[in-house]
Design a protein around this motif. Structure first.
Motif, PDB file in Angstrom:
ATOM      1  N   PRO A   1       0.822  -1.214   0.000  1.00 33.11           N
ATOM      2  CA  PRO A   1       0.000   0.000   0.000  1.00 33.11           C
ATOM      3  C   PRO A   1       0.860   1.270   0.000  1.00 33.11           C
ATOM      4  O   PRO A   1       1.935   1.302   0.594  1.00 33.11           O
ATOM      5  CB  PRO A   1      -0.792  -0.119   1.306  1.00 33.11           C
ATOM      6  N   LEU A   2       0.377   2.280  -0.689  1.00 32.18           N
ATOM      7  CA  LEU A   2       1.041   3.579  -0.638  1.00 32.18           C
ATOM      8  C   LEU A   2       0.847   4.106   0.776  1.00 32.18           C
ATOM      9  O   LEU A   2      -0.285   4.296   1.210  1.00 32.18           O
ATOM     10  CB  LEU A   2       0.437   4.517  -1.681  1.00 32.18           C
ATOM     11  N   ASN A   3       1.923   4.279   1.504  1.00 34.29           N
ATOM     12  CA  ASN A   3       1.810   4.582   2.929  1.00 34.29           C
ATOM     13  C   ASN A   3       2.583   5.822   3.371  1.00 34.29           C
ATOM     14  O   ASN A   3       2.687   6.094   4.558  1.00 34.29           O
ATOM     15  CB  ASN A   3       2.246   3.370   3.758  1.00 34.29           C
ATOM     16  N   ARG A   4       3.126   6.562   2.436  1.00 37.03           N
ATOM     17  CA  ARG A   4       3.884   7.771   2.769  1.00 37.03           C
ATOM     18  C   ARG A   4       3.459   8.881   1.810  1.00 37.03           C
ATOM     19  O   ARG A   4       3.379   8.661   0.607  1.00 37.03           O
ATOM     20  CB  ARG A   4       5.368   7.466   2.609  1.00 37.03           C
ATOM     21  N   PHE A   5       3.160  10.044   2.353  1.00 38.66           N
ATOM     22  CA  PHE A   5       2.782  11.219   1.564  1.00 38.66           C
ATOM     23  C   PHE A   5       3.834  12.295   1.808  1.00 38.66           C
ATOM     24  O   PHE A   5       4.056  12.694   2.948  1.00 38.66           O
ATOM     25  CB  PHE A   5       1.398  11.732   1.963  1.00 38.66           C
ATOM     26  N   ILE A   6       4.489  12.720   0.735  1.00 39.79           N
ATOM     27  CA  ILE A   6       5.587  13.675   0.845  1.00 39.79           C
ATOM     28  C   ILE A   6       5.300  14.877  -0.046  1.00 39.79           C
ATOM     29  O   ILE A   6       4.900  14.722  -1.195  1.00 39.79           O
ATOM     30  CB  ILE A   6       6.924  13.020   0.437  1.00 39.79           C
ATOM     31  N   THR A   7       5.510  16.064   0.500  1.00 41.46           N
ATOM     32  CA  THR A   7       5.450  17.299  -0.277  1.00 41.46           C
ATOM     33  C   THR A   7       6.836  17.930  -0.219  1.00 41.46           C
ATOM     34  O   THR A   7       7.408  18.059   0.865  1.00 41.46           O
ATOM     35  CB  THR A   7       4.404  18.277   0.286  1.00 41.46           C
ATOM     36  N   ILE A   8       7.355  18.288  -1.391  1.00 46.04           N
ATOM     37  CA  ILE A   8       8.655  18.969  -1.455  1.00 46.04           C
ATOM     38  C   ILE A   8       8.426  20.306  -2.145  1.00 46.04           C
ATOM     39  O   ILE A   8       8.083  20.356  -3.325  1.00 46.04           O
ATOM     40  CB  ILE A   8       9.707  18.152  -2.213  1.00 46.04           C
TER      41      ILE A   8
ATOM     42  N   LEU B   1       4.079   7.134  -1.889  1.00 50.43           N
ATOM     43  CA  LEU B   1       4.954   6.003  -2.155  1.00 50.43           C
ATOM     44  C   LEU B   1       4.804   4.945  -1.077  1.00 50.43           C
ATOM     45  O   LEU B   1       4.195   5.184  -0.033  1.00 50.43           O
ATOM     46  CB  LEU B   1       6.410   6.454  -2.289  1.00 50.43           C
ATOM     47  N   HIS B   2       5.346   3.784  -1.389  1.00 43.02           N
ATOM     48  CA  HIS B   2       5.308   2.677  -0.436  1.00 43.02           C
ATOM     49  C   HIS B   2       6.689   2.497   0.177  1.00 43.02           C
ATOM     50  O   HIS B   2       7.685   2.379  -0.534  1.00 43.02           O
ATOM     51  CB  HIS B   2       4.905   1.367  -1.117  1.00 43.02           C
ATOM     52  N   VAL B   3       6.732   2.474   1.501  1.00 44.70           N
ATOM     53  CA  VAL B   3       7.949   2.145   2.239  1.00 44.70           C
ATOM     54  C   VAL B   3       7.608   0.911   3.076  1.00 44.70           C
ATOM     55  O   VAL B   3       6.678   0.950   3.885  1.00 44.70           O
ATOM     56  CB  VAL B   3       8.402   3.312   3.147  1.00 44.70           C
ATOM     57  N   ASP B   4       8.335  -0.173   2.831  1.00 42.46           N
ATOM     58  CA  ASP B   4       8.078  -1.390   3.577  1.00 42.46           C
ATOM     59  C   ASP B   4       8.135  -1.108   5.076  1.00 42.46           C
ATOM     60  O   ASP B   4       8.991  -0.347   5.542  1.00 42.46           O
ATOM     61  CB  ASP B   4       9.114  -2.461   3.209  1.00 42.46           C
ATOM     62  N   ARG B   5       7.224  -1.708   5.810  1.00 44.20           N
ATOM     63  CA  ARG B   5       7.116  -1.468   7.258  1.00 44.20           C
ATOM     64  C   ARG B   5       8.451  -1.712   7.985  1.00 44.20           C
ATOM     65  O   ARG B   5       8.808  -0.987   8.908  1.00 44.20           O
ATOM     66  CB  ARG B   5       6.030  -2.366   7.842  1.00 44.20           C
ATOM     67  N   SER B   6       9.206  -2.690   7.528  1.00 44.25           N
ATOM     68  CA  SER B   6      10.484  -2.996   8.173  1.00 44.25           C
ATOM     69  C   SER B   6      11.522  -1.891   7.970  1.00 44.25           C
ATOM     70  O   SER B   6      12.523  -1.834   8.677  1.00 44.25           O
ATOM     71  CB  SER B   6      11.046  -4.322   7.641  1.00 44.25           C
ATOM     72  N   MET B   7      11.284  -0.996   7.015  1.00 44.56           N
ATOM     73  CA  MET B   7      12.234   0.073   6.695  1.00 44.56           C
ATOM     74  C   MET B   7      11.825   1.422   7.274  1.00 44.56           C
ATOM     75  O   MET B   7      12.524   2.420   7.083  1.00 44.56           O
ATOM     76  CB  MET B   7      12.374   0.194   5.170  1.00 44.56           C
ATOM     77  N   LYS B   8      10.702   1.463   7.980  1.00 41.31           N
ATOM     78  CA  LYS B   8      10.161   2.745   8.443  1.00 41.31           C
ATOM     79  C   LYS B   8      11.179   3.589   9.209  1.00 41.31           C
ATOM     80  O   LYS B   8      11.390   4.759   8.901  1.00 41.31           O
ATOM     81  CB  LYS B   8       8.927   2.490   9.307  1.00 41.31           C
ATOM     82  N   ASP B   9      11.828   3.018  10.204  1.00 39.43           N
ATOM     83  CA  ASP B   9      12.758   3.788  11.031  1.00 39.43           C
ATOM     84  C   ASP B   9      14.010   4.202  10.252  1.00 39.43           C
ATOM     85  O   ASP B   9      14.486   5.329  10.389  1.00 39.43           O
ATOM     86  CB  ASP B   9      13.152   3.011  12.281  1.00 39.43           C
ATOM     87  N   LEU B  10      14.546   3.295   9.442  1.00 41.69           N
ATOM     88  CA  LEU B  10      15.721   3.634   8.640  1.00 41.69           C
ATOM     89  C   LEU B  10      15.390   4.681   7.575  1.00 41.69           C
ATOM     90  O   LEU B  10      16.202   5.545   7.267  1.00 41.69           O
ATOM     91  CB  LEU B  10      16.291   2.387   7.957  1.00 41.69           C
TER      92      LEU B  10
ATOM     93  N   PRO C   1       6.710   1.269  -5.015  1.00 42.01           N
ATOM     94  CA  PRO C   1       5.684   1.880  -5.853  1.00 42.01           C
ATOM     95  C   PRO C   1       5.539   3.355  -5.492  1.00 42.01           C
ATOM     96  O   PRO C   1       5.679   3.726  -4.322  1.00 42.01           O
ATOM     97  CB  PRO C   1       4.415   1.112  -5.488  1.00 42.01           C
ATOM     98  N   TRP C   2       5.258   4.192  -6.479  1.00 45.30           N
ATOM     99  CA  TRP C   2       5.162   5.629  -6.243  1.00 45.30           C
ATOM    100  C   TRP C   2       4.303   6.299  -7.309  1.00 45.30           C
ATOM    101  O   TRP C   2       4.090   5.765  -8.390  1.00 45.30           O
ATOM    102  CB  TRP C   2       6.552   6.277  -6.235  1.00 45.30           C
ATOM    103  N   VAL C   3       3.842   7.483  -6.972  1.00 40.92           N
ATOM    104  CA  VAL C   3       3.151   8.363  -7.916  1.00 40.92           C
ATOM    105  C   VAL C   3       3.441   9.789  -7.456  1.00 40.92           C
ATOM    106  O   VAL C   3       3.542  10.052  -6.259  1.00 40.92           O
ATOM    107  CB  VAL C   3       1.625   8.074  -7.963  1.00 40.92           C
TER     108      VAL C   3
END
Length: 173
Positions: free
Chosen positions: A2-9, A63-72, A44-46
């Motif tokens: 799932p797309l789980n991160r929303f980023i604005t730059i 975008l999708h960041v695997d749950r195991s990578m959240k902290d890193l 995955p990203w858009v």
């Protein structure tokens, strides 16, 4: 995934003009994708590119960041943005949010769908208003469709491996 991160730059806040912002967004996506790939994960990203009075030239990414990578992953977007900028970083150039409902996308798909479609609706505010209903996004979010803004180059992009992902193929070469 799932797309789980929303980023604005807000590239414009830190000195990147409209003619260079699409390339800067591409550099950001490449850095994030390659970093995650190096850790064994696909991303995955858009993204969409906009210009506004408050942020200047800016992009929104899901975008999708695997749950195991959240902290890193957490500190990496700021590091990548700073590396891409031609001058020094200006406060609030980067905003990154998690989508809490993505954690339970499988067990509570309606909550995830509502949160994701709200973000997509916001990202698509410069799309023609006639698309709102066919895309099933009527009533999602507070932004009216059909707003306009100048963009140099590509206005939007999406992860190109989605078909391979849907068919269960290999995600990482």
């Amino acid at each position: 995934m799932p797309l789980n991160r929303f980023i604005t730059i807000a590239w414009g806040k830190s000195g990147i003009d409209g003619k260079r912002s699409v390339a800067a967004t591409g550099q950001f996506v490449t850095r994030a994708r390659e970093w995650l790939r190096g850790h064994g994960h696909a991303m995955p990203w858009v993204w969409v590119q906009e210009t506004g009075d408050v942020f200047g030239q800016h992009c929104h990414l899901l975008l999708h960041v695997d749950r195991s990578m959240k902290d890193l992953f957490g500190p990496m977007p700021l590091r990548w943005v700073k590396a891409i900028l031609p001058e020094r970083y200006v406060a609030k150039t980067l905003d990154t949010q998690t989508l809490p409902a993505a954690r339970s996308a499988a067990s509570n798909p309606l909550a995830y769908e509502a949160q994701l479609l709200g973000k997509l609706h916001y990202m698509m505010k410069t799309a023609p208003a006639s698309l709102e209903e066919p895309l099933g996004m009527a009533g999602r979010g507070h932004k009216p469709w059909g707003q306009s803004c100048p963009v140099y180059g590509k206005r939007a992009a999406v992860w190109q491996n989605w078909k391979q992902w849907r068919e269960g193929g290999a995600l990482i070469a």
